[in-house]
Motif scaffolding. Structure first.
Motif, mmCIF file in Angstrom:
data_model
loop_
_atom_site.group_PDB
_atom_site.id
_atom_site.type_symbol
_atom_site.label_atom_id
_atom_site.label_comp_id
_atom_site.label_asym_id
_atom_site.label_seq_id
_atom_site.Cartn_x
_atom_site.Cartn_y
_atom_site.Cartn_z
ATOM 1 N N ALA A 190 0.799 -1.081 -0.046
ATOM 2 C CA ALA A 190 0.190 -0.005 -0.102
ATOM 3 C C ALA A 190 0.825 1.250 -0.066
ATOM 4 O O ALA A 190 0.696 2.182 -0.585
ATOM 5 N N ILE A 191 1.953 1.194 0.673
ATOM 6 C CA ILE A 191 2.846 2.308 0.678
ATOM 7 C C ILE A 191 3.573 2.411 -0.406
ATOM 8 O O ILE A 191 3.694 3.746 -0.867
ATOM 9 N N LEU A 192 4.079 1.584 -1.021
ATOM 10 C CA LEU A 192 4.567 1.681 -2.365
ATOM 11 C C LEU A 192 3.729 2.030 -3.586
ATOM 12 O O LEU A 192 4.151 2.750 -4.434
ATOM 13 N N HIS A 193 2.514 1.697 -3.503
ATOM 14 C CA HIS A 193 1.409 2.082 -4.253
ATOM 15 C C HIS A 193 0.922 3.650 -4.163
ATOM 16 O O HIS A 193 0.988 4.267 -5.075
ATOM 17 N N LEU A 194 1.289 4.064 -2.882
ATOM 18 C CA LEU A 194 1.060 5.592 -2.897
ATOM 19 C C LEU A 194 2.358 6.368 -3.294
ATOM 20 O O LEU A 194 2.000 7.268 -3.951
ATOM 21 N N VAL A 195 3.241 5.977 -3.140
ATOM 22 C CA VAL A 195 4.585 6.635 -3.706
ATOM 23 C C VAL A 195 4.707 6.573 -5.302
ATOM 24 O O VAL A 195 4.856 7.455 -5.894
ATOM 25 N N ASP A 196 4.062 5.408 -5.991
ATOM 26 C CA ASP A 196 4.171 5.366 -7.209
ATOM 27 C C ASP A 196 2.941 6.236 -7.789
ATOM 28 O O ASP A 196 3.170 6.787 -8.965
ATOM 29 N N ARG A 197 1.893 6.275 -7.063
ATOM 30 C CA ARG A 197 0.886 7.353 -7.541
ATOM 31 C C ARG A 197 1.674 8.951 -7.735
ATOM 32 O O ARG A 197 1.563 9.634 -8.446
ATOM 33 N N PHE A 198 2.520 9.084 -6.528
ATOM 34 C CA PHE A 198 3.188 10.382 -6.534
ATOM 35 C C PHE A 198 3.994 10.571 -7.819
ATOM 36 O O PHE A 198 4.021 11.461 -8.308
ATOM 37 N N GLU A 199 4.750 9.668 -8.091
ATOM 38 C CA GLU A 199 5.811 9.339 -9.030
ATOM 39 C C GLU A 199 5.178 9.592 -10.361
ATOM 40 O O GLU A 199 5.616 10.012 -11.382
ATOM 41 N N ALA A 200 3.857 8.917 -10.553
ATOM 42 C CA ALA A 200 3.430 9.203 -11.907
ATOM 43 C C ALA A 200 2.915 10.331 -12.291
ATOM 44 O O ALA A 200 2.730 10.635 -13.435
#
Length: 60
Positions: free
Chosen positions: A9-19
């Motif tokens: 879930a944390i990695l998904h949140l960070v991926d959203r920021f990077e996207a």
């Protein structure tokens, strides 16, 4: 080995920021976007606050 659900879930949140895009040095024609430029910092802060709340929840 699969990562724990909370870590994913944390990695998904960070991926959203990077996207949303990242800051490129020398490219000053864009306005500062906190979500784009400080995504990792914001995600880390949210995780730290969550751990702080859980610490006191378990302590009581």
């Amino acid at each position: 080995m699969r990562a724990p659900r909370a870590l994913m879930a944390i990695l998904h949140l960070v991926d959203r920021f990077e996207a949303r895009g990242i800051y490129v040095p020398g490219e000053d024609n864009k306005t500062i976007s906190p979500w784009r430029d400080f995504g990792w910092l914001i995600a880390g802060f949210l995780v730290a606050v969550a751990l702080f709340v859980l610490l006191f929840a378990f302590a009581s």
